[in-house]
Design a protein around this motif. Structure first.
Motif, PDB file in Angstrom:
ATOM      1  N   ASP A  69       0.650  -1.203   0.135  1.00  0.00           N
ATOM      2  CA  ASP A  69       0.097   0.003  -0.075  1.00  0.00           C
ATOM      3  C   ASP A  69       0.668   1.379  -0.188  1.00  0.00           C
ATOM      4  OD1 ASP A  69      -2.467   1.171  -0.209  1.00  0.00           O
ATOM      5  OD2 ASP A  69      -2.675   1.591   2.212  1.00  0.00           O
ATOM      6  N   GLU A 266      -7.232   0.946   6.026  1.00  0.00           N
ATOM      7  CA  GLU A 266      -7.379  -0.323   5.502  1.00  0.00           C
ATOM      8  C   GLU A 266      -8.560  -0.470   4.564  1.00  0.00           C
ATOM      9  OE1 GLU A 266      -6.212  -3.992   4.772  1.00  0.00           O
ATOM     10  OE2 GLU A 266      -5.055  -2.792   5.848  1.00  0.00           O
ATOM     11  N   LYS A 267      -9.431   0.439   4.757  1.00  0.00           N
ATOM     12  CA  LYS A 267     -10.897   0.194   3.785  1.00  0.00           C
ATOM     13  C   LYS A 267     -10.365   0.853   2.301  1.00  0.00           C
ATOM     14  CE  LYS A 267     -14.661   1.685   5.459  1.00  0.00           C
ATOM     15  NZ  LYS A 267     -15.724   2.510   6.011  1.00  0.00           N
ATOM     16  N   ARG A 270      -8.276  -1.995   0.800  1.00  0.00           N
ATOM     17  CA  ARG A 270      -9.177  -3.231   0.423  1.00  0.00           C
ATOM     18  C   ARG A 270      -9.851  -2.703  -0.914  1.00  0.00           C
ATOM     19  NH1 ARG A 270     -10.490  -3.669   5.796  1.00  0.00           N
ATOM     20  NH2 ARG A 270     -12.423  -2.562   5.436  1.00  0.00           N
ATOM     21  N   TYR A 271     -10.187  -1.308  -1.132  1.00  0.00           N
ATOM     22  CA  TYR A 271     -10.851  -0.920  -2.317  1.00  0.00           C
ATOM     23  C   TYR A 271     -10.048  -0.998  -3.411  1.00  0.00           C
ATOM     24  CZ  TYR A 271     -12.336   2.599  -5.691  1.00  0.00           C
ATOM     25  OH  TYR A 271     -12.560   3.242  -6.847  1.00  0.00           O
ATOM     26  N   VAL A 273      -7.346  -3.051  -3.810  1.00  0.00           N
ATOM     27  CA  VAL A 273      -7.361  -4.449  -4.276  1.00  0.00           C
ATOM     28  C   VAL A 273      -8.671  -5.058  -4.829  1.00  0.00           C
ATOM     29  CG1 VAL A 273      -7.268  -6.878  -3.262  1.00  0.00           C
ATOM     30  CG2 VAL A 273      -5.802  -4.944  -2.366  1.00  0.00           C
ATOM     31  N   ARG A 274      -9.669  -4.534  -4.766  1.00  0.00           N
ATOM     32  CA  ARG A 274     -10.796  -4.895  -5.396  1.00  0.00           C
ATOM     33  C   ARG A 274     -10.954  -4.301  -6.875  1.00  0.00           C
ATOM     34  NH1 ARG A 274     -13.995  -3.319  -1.749  1.00  0.00           N
ATOM     35  NH2 ARG A 274     -14.988  -1.423  -2.691  1.00  0.00           N
TER      36      ARG A 274
END
Length: 292
Positions: A69, A266-267, A270-271, A273-274
């Protein structure tokens, strides 16, 4: 994933290089980008470096594969330059020196390098960087944020470098607002990241005296087959599109990502990565449709 050896040439003309490699952005290994008679090839070695800059403090970088990240990993420690050179001389280690500025610390060392400039005067000779690494150390798959053309010359040891064109970014699961890819391409998990099966890249095994031309925007993964060091110089991107991408990356994208990471933590990751997985799946489907 398929890898093709990169062509190696000697005494290429500037016109040939610019028309057939720099403008179309196609990699090449140059045997004489740095003149073989340059004093650096005779003077430079670890003992000489210890003598001229051994007491200088250096930041040590480790494996950055898992620092997904961040644009650049943070240093894991610090030592004197002499201590670091002793370490890589004696044992395999993942410890590296990244964008090291020895040639700015000791500017007179720049005079030890004589270039055969095939770019027609575009390389920034005043802005060299040095890279040191222990046997087995790696630099994760990434693109350079400023979108410059890069010429990396090996002085000691052997490096293995994989290159992939910008157009394959989605197949590599490029993280949005970042400049590296999600999977570990050295040990690819094709079940989890099936788009990697469609990658077509290039491989260079770089030995002392050889220079790899990495075109603007090309992905590169680097592994130190032995301990060693290299020097890189850059040439500014040629086209307006490449210049805009470099400006946007450094001024807009990087700062926007830093703000979002601080706000959403972290949110936000995760976005990204999605989105990377979604784009990779879509790119893989397009490749399959071409085969039908």
């Amino acid at each position: 994933m398929r890898l093709t050896p990169i062509q190696k040439v000697q005494k290429i003309s500037s016109r040939n290089f610019i028309e057939n490699h720099m403008k179309p952005r196609f990699p090449l290994i140059l045997d004489d980008f740095i003149d073989p008679g340059s004093p650096a090839f005779k003077k430079w070695n670890y003992e000489y470096f210890k003598e001229v800059a051994g007491s200088h403090k250096v930041n040590i970088y480790g494996s950055d594969i898992e620092s997904l990240d961040r644009v650049a990993s943070s240093p894991i420690g610090q030592s004197t330059f002499s201590e670091y050179l002793e370490l890589i001389s004696k044992t395999p280690t993942e410890h590296r020196l990244f964008l090291f500025n020895l040639l700015n610390i000791r500017p007179e060392l720049k005079d030890d390098i004589h270039y055969n400039d095939v770019t027609g005067g575009k390389i920034l000779k005043w802005l060299p960087f040095m890279f040191f690494g222990g046997e087995g150390s790696i630099t994760r798959n990434h693109i350079d944020i400023d979108m410059s053309h890069v010429f990396i010359t090996q002085f000691h040891g052997i490096k293995r470098i994989w290159l992939f064109p910008w157009e394959q970014s989605d197949l590599m699961y490029k993280l949005p607002y970042n400049f590296h890819s999600l999977p570990n391409i050295k040990d690819p998990n094709y079940r989890e990241f099936p788009a990697l099966l469609h990658l077509n890249g290039y491989e260079a095994v770089l030995k002392p005296g050889e220079t790899l031309y990495i075109p603007s925007g090309w992905w590169h993964y680097i592994q130190y087959e032995t301990e060693g060091y290299s020097v890189s110089v850059r040439a500014l991107p040629s086209s307006l599109l490449e210049k805009w991408r470099g400006f946007k990356n450094m001024v807009v994208t990087r700062n926007f990502d830093n703000i979002m990471r601080r706000l959403f933590k972290e949110k936000w990751f995760r976005y990204k990565v999605r989105i990377a997985r979604k784009r990779g799946a879509r790119a893989a489907r397009k490749q399959k449709s071409f085969l039908i």
